[in-house]
Design an enzyme around this catalytic site. Structure first.
Site, PDB file in Angstrom:
ATOM      1  N   HIS A 212     -36.261  44.719  15.381  1.00 45.20           N
ATOM      2  CA  HIS A 212     -36.029  43.273  15.255  1.00 45.20           C
ATOM      3  C   HIS A 212     -35.811  42.560  16.584  1.00 45.20           C
ATOM      4  O   HIS A 212     -35.740  41.332  16.619  1.00 45.20           O
ATOM      5  CB  HIS A 212     -34.818  43.000  14.351  1.00 45.20           C
ATOM      6  CG  HIS A 212     -33.504  43.291  15.025  1.00 45.20           C
ATOM      7  ND1 HIS A 212     -32.981  44.559  15.093  1.00 45.20           N
ATOM      8  CD2 HIS A 212     -32.624  42.488  15.663  1.00 45.20           C
ATOM      9  CE1 HIS A 212     -31.843  44.525  15.739  1.00 45.20           C
ATOM     10  NE2 HIS A 212     -31.594  43.288  16.111  1.00 45.20           N
TER      11      HIS A 212
HETATM   12  C1  UD1 Z   1     -28.967  38.785  16.278  1.00 46.38           C
HETATM   13  C2  UD1 Z   1     -28.309  39.169  17.605  1.00 46.38           C
HETATM   14  C3  UD1 Z   1     -28.569  40.633  17.895  1.00 46.38           C
HETATM   15  C4  UD1 Z   1     -28.157  41.502  16.730  1.00 46.38           C
HETATM   16  C5  UD1 Z   1     -28.837  41.016  15.471  1.00 46.38           C
HETATM   17  C6  UD1 Z   1     -28.419  41.811  14.274  1.00 46.38           C
HETATM   18  C7  UD1 Z   1     -28.268  37.314  19.260  1.00 46.38           C
HETATM   19  C8  UD1 Z   1     -28.848  36.826  20.529  1.00 46.38           C
HETATM   20  N1  UD1 Z   1     -28.873  38.410  18.737  1.00 46.38           N
HETATM   21  O1  UD1 Z   1     -30.362  38.943  16.438  1.00 46.38           O
HETATM   22  O2  UD1 Z   1     -27.809  41.004  19.018  1.00 46.38           O
HETATM   23  O3  UD1 Z   1     -28.552  42.842  16.984  1.00 46.38           O
HETATM   24  O4  UD1 Z   1     -28.492  39.633  15.262  1.00 46.38           O
HETATM   25  O5  UD1 Z   1     -29.304  41.679  13.208  1.00 46.38           O
HETATM   26  O6  UD1 Z   1     -27.312  36.788  18.769  1.00 46.38           O
HETATM   27  N2  UD1 Z   1     -33.321  34.780  10.258  1.00 46.38           N
HETATM   28  C9  UD1 Z   1     -33.492  34.596   8.906  1.00 46.38           C
HETATM   29  N3  UD1 Z   1     -32.371  34.706   8.110  1.00 46.38           N
HETATM   30  C10 UD1 Z   1     -31.145  34.985   8.605  1.00 46.38           C
HETATM   31  C11 UD1 Z   1     -30.993  35.146   9.982  1.00 46.38           C
HETATM   32  C12 UD1 Z   1     -32.095  35.043  10.804  1.00 46.38           C
HETATM   33  O7  UD1 Z   1     -34.573  34.346   8.415  1.00 46.38           O
HETATM   34  O8  UD1 Z   1     -30.183  35.091   7.810  1.00 46.38           O
HETATM   35  C13 UD1 Z   1     -34.527  34.691  11.130  1.00 46.38           C
HETATM   36  C14 UD1 Z   1     -34.751  33.330  11.716  1.00 46.38           C
HETATM   37  O9  UD1 Z   1     -36.116  33.123  11.827  1.00 46.38           O
HETATM   38  C15 UD1 Z   1     -34.161  33.465  13.114  1.00 46.38           C
HETATM   39  C16 UD1 Z   1     -34.471  34.904  13.452  1.00 46.38           C
HETATM   40  O10 UD1 Z   1     -34.356  35.606  12.211  1.00 46.38           O
HETATM   41  O11 UD1 Z   1     -34.697  32.561  14.011  1.00 46.38           O
HETATM   42  C17 UD1 Z   1     -33.560  35.525  14.474  1.00 46.38           C
HETATM   43  O12 UD1 Z   1     -32.200  35.420  14.056  1.00 46.38           O
HETATM   44  P1  UD1 Z   1     -31.028  35.370  15.174  1.00 46.38           P
HETATM   45  O13 UD1 Z   1     -29.720  35.339  14.514  1.00 46.38           O
HETATM   46  O14 UD1 Z   1     -31.343  34.303  16.156  1.00 46.38           O
HETATM   47  O15 UD1 Z   1     -31.210  36.717  15.962  1.00 46.38           O
HETATM   48  P2  UD1 Z   1     -31.365  38.216  15.453  1.00 46.38           P
HETATM   49  O16 UD1 Z   1     -32.721  38.688  15.821  1.00 46.38           O
HETATM   50  O17 UD1 Z   1     -30.946  38.390  14.041  1.00 46.38           O
END
Ligand code: UD1
Length: 359
Positions: A212
């Protein structure tokens, strides 16, 4: 002590499951969920399965650009801290929720307790590395999961306030893996839901994969290389897919060896991990958990902030290229007798609770 704890992303819910109830034996805790993760499978399922206290605040921030997300969390957290006037804030790990809370706490002169302080991967372009460095340098209590993490802090001039307490993920693992052992396999398997279409049957043996990180999911070609490797492995691969990754998977039916699944809760993940013949991941948490359970891990990343997992070749780093990944997964140099315990005895949360009382 009145403590405001801030969580927002999946691994932080697991850590709160180990810490919150223990902390509340001697402190008052206000739990804040930033809403960085909001999908049911990335958030609610953890609160339901792991007996985590319900958050007092859910800020509902959601997804956006990195700067937008950090800014929105900062604005909302400021209101909470001004209202609650805690003696300290408590944050976990290296997410945007961690960084935003640390910046606001520092501006309001509220001391910060950072759990999982000190890991360093050495790549300052990595967002998590940036979050770790800034949070550590603003914190009063630096709770390290390993001695190596404390050494990293010392090298940056951070000595006072550093405590090696063990890994709260090891606390969670010890507690919940007993629970998983007592649960029927068919019940755990029934919660591993296919993401695209249906599966003919649940495999008898499998690899577990999760990918991810932004670095592996920003370019379609990188992900194709990784999926190409998983598709050629000698056993089926169960791959719970983060929503970020799901958006990039084109023509999933092409990959006949990969069983794509919806994101799994903690108990199901532990079941899949305990019974896997190997793990392919870019998650810092999963690489530590696979080390704890003695499951060989291959990390698709150029560096790791958890370098202790490389001991005895239990973990191996690889570039995101199909042939490199396959070569690392099939490596024959794992030293079965070289497996020190880096992560403590499952009582990190008690040490944190007591240190905050005396400190
Ligand atoms: C975040 C953390 C990472 C951690 C991971 C655990 C940061 C910079 N990164 O990464 O360190 O290992 O969480 O999983 O904080 N999205 C959804 N639904 C959700 C959440 C996210 O669809 O409930 C999608 C969205 O398109 C979003 C993308 O996932 O833009 C990334 O989510 P984000 O929370 O920004 O970062 P993670 O990759 O989850």
């Amino acid at each position: 002590m009145k403590i405001v704890t801030v969580v927002g992303a999946r691994p932080q819910f697991v850590k709160a499951a180990a810490v919150s109830n223990v902390l509340r034996e001697k402190h008052g805790e206000i739990l804040v969920h930033t809403g960085q993760h909001y999908d049911e499978n990335l958030s609610d399922v953890f609160f339901d399965e792991l007996d985590i206290p319900r958050p007092n605040y859910n800020l509902g921030i959601g997804s956006g650009s990195q700067a937008w997300q950090i800014a929105e969390i900062m604005k909302a957290i400021e209101q909470v801290l001004v209202n609650e006037k805690p003696s300290c804030t408590l944050v976990y790990g290296d997410t945007n929720s961690t960084l935003a809370t640390a910046l606001v706490s520092a501006r309001l002169n509220i001391p910060i307790a950072h759990i999982e302080a000190g890991p360093r991967g050495g790549d300052k372009q990595n967002p998590e590395e940036q979050n770790r460095i800034v949070t550590d340098h603003l914190s009063t209590w630096l709770f390290c999961n390993t001695a190596a993490a404390a050494q990293n802090l010392k090298a940056e001039g951070l000595v006072s306030g550093t405590h090696v307490v063990g890994d709260v993920m090891c606390d969670a693992m010890m507690r919940f893996s007993r629970k998983v052992e007592g649960m029927p396999a068919h019940m755990l398997r029934s919660k591993v839901e296919p993401l695209f279409g249906t599966w003919a049957h649940f495999p008898e043996t499998w690899y577990l994969a999760t990918i991810h990180r932004a670095e592996n999911t920003s370019h379609g070609d990188t992900l194709i290389q990784i999926l190409g490797a998983l598709d050629r492995l000698d056993k089926p691969v169960i791959f719970p897919v983060h929503p970020r990754t799901q958006k990039l998977i084109k023509e999933p039916e092409r990959y006949t060896n990969i069983l794509f699944a919806r994101p799994t809760g903690y108990l199901e993940t532990i079941y899949l991990l305990k019974n896997a013949i190997g793990v392919i991941t870019d998650s810092g948490g999963l690489m530590r958990e696979s080390y704890m359970l003695r499951v060989p891990c291959t990390t698709v990343f150029n560096a790791t902030a958890n370098s202790e997992t490389l001991t005895g070749n239990w973990n191996a780093l690889t570039r995101p290229r199909t042939e490199d990944i396959l070569a690392k997964v099939y490596r024959k140099n794992i030293e079965l007798d070289n497996h020190p315990n880096f992560y403590g005895d499952g009582h990190a949360a008690e040490r944190i609770r007591d240190e905050l009382q005396t400190g």
